[in-house]
Motif scaffolding. Structure first.
Motif, PDB file in Angstrom:
ATOM      1  N   HIS A 100       0.661  -1.168  -0.036  1.00  0.00           N
ATOM      2  CA  HIS A 100       0.114   0.136   0.022  1.00  0.00           C
ATOM      3  C   HIS A 100       0.755   1.298  -0.078  1.00  0.00           C
ATOM      4  O   HIS A 100       0.518   2.366  -0.263  1.00  0.00           O
ATOM      5  N   PHE A 101       2.143   1.061   0.006  1.00  0.00           N
ATOM      6  CA  PHE A 101       3.028   2.140  -0.105  1.00  0.00           C
ATOM      7  C   PHE A 101       3.081   2.426  -1.438  1.00  0.00           C
ATOM      8  O   PHE A 101       3.564   3.613  -1.609  1.00  0.00           O
ATOM      9  N   LYS A 102       3.164   1.464  -1.991  1.00  0.00           N
ATOM     10  CA  LYS A 102       3.285   1.925  -3.794  1.00  0.00           C
ATOM     11  C   LYS A 102       2.125   2.905  -3.924  1.00  0.00           C
ATOM     12  O   LYS A 102       0.912   2.556  -3.887  1.00  0.00           O
ATOM     13  N   VAL A 103       2.417   3.884  -4.778  1.00  0.00           N
ATOM     14  CA  VAL A 103       1.492   4.822  -5.019  1.00  0.00           C
ATOM     15  C   VAL A 103       0.115   4.408  -6.049  1.00  0.00           C
ATOM     16  O   VAL A 103      -0.866   4.496  -5.768  1.00  0.00           O
ATOM     17  N   LYS A 104       0.617   3.484  -6.870  1.00  0.00           N
ATOM     18  CA  LYS A 104      -0.300   2.794  -8.080  1.00  0.00           C
ATOM     19  C   LYS A 104      -1.269   2.140  -7.073  1.00  0.00           C
ATOM     20  O   LYS A 104      -2.603   2.115  -7.274  1.00  0.00           O
ATOM     21  N   THR A 105      -0.682   1.109  -6.024  1.00  0.00           N
ATOM     22  CA  THR A 105      -1.532   0.295  -5.356  1.00  0.00           C
ATOM     23  C   THR A 105      -2.729   1.190  -4.371  1.00  0.00           C
ATOM     24  O   THR A 105      -3.692   0.816  -4.310  1.00  0.00           O
ATOM     25  N   PHE A 106      -2.152   2.230  -3.785  1.00  0.00           N
ATOM     26  CA  PHE A 106      -2.734   3.020  -2.958  1.00  0.00           C
ATOM     27  C   PHE A 106      -3.781   3.774  -3.849  1.00  0.00           C
ATOM     28  O   PHE A 106      -4.908   3.701  -3.258  1.00  0.00           O
ATOM     29  N   ASN A 107      -3.662   4.149  -4.827  1.00  0.00           N
ATOM     30  CA  ASN A 107      -4.587   4.785  -5.668  1.00  0.00           C
ATOM     31  C   ASN A 107      -5.705   3.983  -6.147  1.00  0.00           C
ATOM     32  O   ASN A 107      -6.908   4.346  -6.566  1.00  0.00           O
ATOM     33  N   ASN A 108      -5.484   2.572  -6.206  1.00  0.00           N
ATOM     34  CA  ASN A 108      -6.638   1.434  -6.212  1.00  0.00           C
ATOM     35  C   ASN A 108      -7.008   0.974  -4.978  1.00  0.00           C
ATOM     36  O   ASN A 108      -7.881  -0.065  -5.256  1.00  0.00           O
ATOM     37  N   LEU A 109      -6.773   1.252  -3.892  1.00  0.00           N
ATOM     38  CA  LEU A 109      -7.272   0.863  -2.502  1.00  0.00           C
ATOM     39  C   LEU A 109      -8.813   1.121  -2.669  1.00  0.00           C
ATOM     40  O   LEU A 109      -9.258   2.264  -3.087  1.00  0.00           O
ATOM     41  N   SER A 110      -9.797   0.082  -2.013  1.00  0.00           N
ATOM     42  CA  SER A 110     -10.993   0.322  -1.958  1.00  0.00           C
ATOM     43  C   SER A 110     -11.452   1.789  -0.612  1.00  0.00           C
ATOM     44  O   SER A 110     -10.652   1.805   0.104  1.00  0.00           O
ATOM     45  N   HIS A 111     -12.756   2.207  -0.795  1.00  0.00           N
ATOM     46  CA  HIS A 111     -12.635   3.181   0.079  1.00  0.00           C
ATOM     47  C   HIS A 111     -12.863   2.454   1.638  1.00  0.00           C
ATOM     48  O   HIS A 111     -12.524   3.292   2.537  1.00  0.00           O
ATOM     49  N   LYS A 112     -13.304   1.340   1.582  1.00  0.00           N
ATOM     50  CA  LYS A 112     -13.445   0.784   2.903  1.00  0.00           C
ATOM     51  C   LYS A 112     -11.946   0.653   3.517  1.00  0.00           C
ATOM     52  O   LYS A 112     -11.646   0.959   4.698  1.00  0.00           O
ATOM     53  N   MET A 113     -11.139   0.267   2.843  1.00  0.00           N
ATOM     54  CA  MET A 113      -9.647   0.156   2.999  1.00  0.00           C
ATOM     55  C   MET A 113      -8.975   1.542   3.484  1.00  0.00           C
ATOM     56  O   MET A 113      -8.297   1.712   4.602  1.00  0.00           O
ATOM     57  N   LEU A 114      -9.379   2.391   2.548  1.00  0.00           N
ATOM     58  CA  LEU A 114      -8.980   3.763   3.084  1.00  0.00           C
ATOM     59  C   LEU A 114      -9.573   4.393   4.285  1.00  0.00           C
ATOM     60  O   LEU A 114      -8.935   5.001   5.028  1.00  0.00           O
ATOM     61  N   GLU A 115     -10.760   4.120   4.642  1.00  0.00           N
ATOM     62  CA  GLU A 115     -11.202   4.177   5.802  1.00  0.00           C
ATOM     63  C   GLU A 115     -10.788   3.702   7.151  1.00  0.00           C
ATOM     64  O   GLU A 115     -10.647   4.456   8.011  1.00  0.00           O
ATOM     65  N   LYS A 116     -10.070   2.460   6.735  1.00  0.00           N
ATOM     66  CA  LYS A 116      -9.434   1.634   7.820  1.00  0.00           C
ATOM     67  C   LYS A 116      -8.206   2.599   8.109  1.00  0.00           C
ATOM     68  O   LYS A 116      -7.865   2.888   9.463  1.00  0.00           O
ATOM     69  N   TYR A 117      -7.476   2.934   7.165  1.00  0.00           N
ATOM     70  CA  TYR A 117      -6.271   3.784   7.438  1.00  0.00           C
ATOM     71  C   TYR A 117      -6.598   5.081   8.233  1.00  0.00           C
ATOM     72  O   TYR A 117      -5.920   5.435   8.933  1.00  0.00           O
ATOM     73  N   ALA A 118      -7.567   5.710   7.471  1.00  0.00           N
ATOM     74  CA  ALA A 118      -8.032   7.076   7.996  1.00  0.00           C
ATOM     75  C   ALA A 118      -8.331   6.988   9.561  1.00  0.00           C
ATOM     76  O   ALA A 118      -7.993   7.790  10.348  1.00  0.00           O
ATOM     77  N   ASP A 119      -9.036   5.851   9.980  1.00  0.00           N
ATOM     78  CA  ASP A 119      -9.402   5.564  11.396  1.00  0.00           C
ATOM     79  C   ASP A 119      -8.253   5.529  12.272  1.00  0.00           C
ATOM     80  O   ASP A 119      -8.213   6.112  13.367  1.00  0.00           O
ATOM     81  N   VAL A 120      -7.376   4.514  11.810  1.00  0.00           N
ATOM     82  CA  VAL A 120      -6.087   4.402  12.634  1.00  0.00           C
ATOM     83  C   VAL A 120      -5.494   5.654  12.939  1.00  0.00           C
ATOM     84  O   VAL A 120      -5.006   6.118  13.650  1.00  0.00           O
TER      85      VAL A 120
END
Length: 135
Positions: A100-120
């Motif tokens: 998920h540190f890779k920009v291309k992979t990060f840009n393709n993360l689901s909203h749910k996964m982004l929310e997990k990171y944001a919550d943390v």
């Protein structure tokens, strides 16, 4: 050490209004606790550690701004985590978080996964996606 001899040198702890508890002997010869802002050797070690942490944060921020890594790495450093801790918080394996540190992979993360990171990181998804958000 006597109560009056407990070091009160300036330190990084003092800046955050944090004091550590030390044991000392009072006037009666009894052990007691007293707050200390620190002592020089410990202050030097603490300041060096904080400087190294700040350098890691600044390096990660520069890599994000240059498109070399994702904001996940920056926020991980900013929150003084390592990959193992972050992985356990988001419920992923370490290798997945590294991916998920890779920009291309990060840009393709689901909203749910982004929310997990944001919550943390205790931020919004918008802040997670843009480290300059709100600045």
């Amino acid at each position: 050490m006597k109560k009056k001899d407990v070091p009160q040198d300036e330190s990084g702890l003092e800046k955050d209004s944090i004091k550590e508890i030390c044991y000392a002997v009072d006037e009666k010869g009894d052990y007691t606790t007293i707050k200390s802002t620190g002592w020089d050797p410990k202050t030097i070690a603490l300041d060096n550690a904080l400087q190294e942490i700040n350098e890691r944060i600044n390096d990660a921020k520069a890599r994000v701004l240059n498109g070399e890594t994702s904001p996940v790495e920056y926020y991980m450093e900013r929150h003084k985590m390592d990959i193992g801790i972050l992985a356990s918080y988001v419920g992923k394996f370490q290798w997945q978080v590294k991916r998920h540190f890779k920009v291309k992979t990060f840009n393709n993360l689901s909203h749910k996964m982004l929310e997990k990171y944001a919550d943390v990181f205790d931020i919004s998804v918008e802040q997670l996606k843009d480290i300059n958000y709100g600045n």
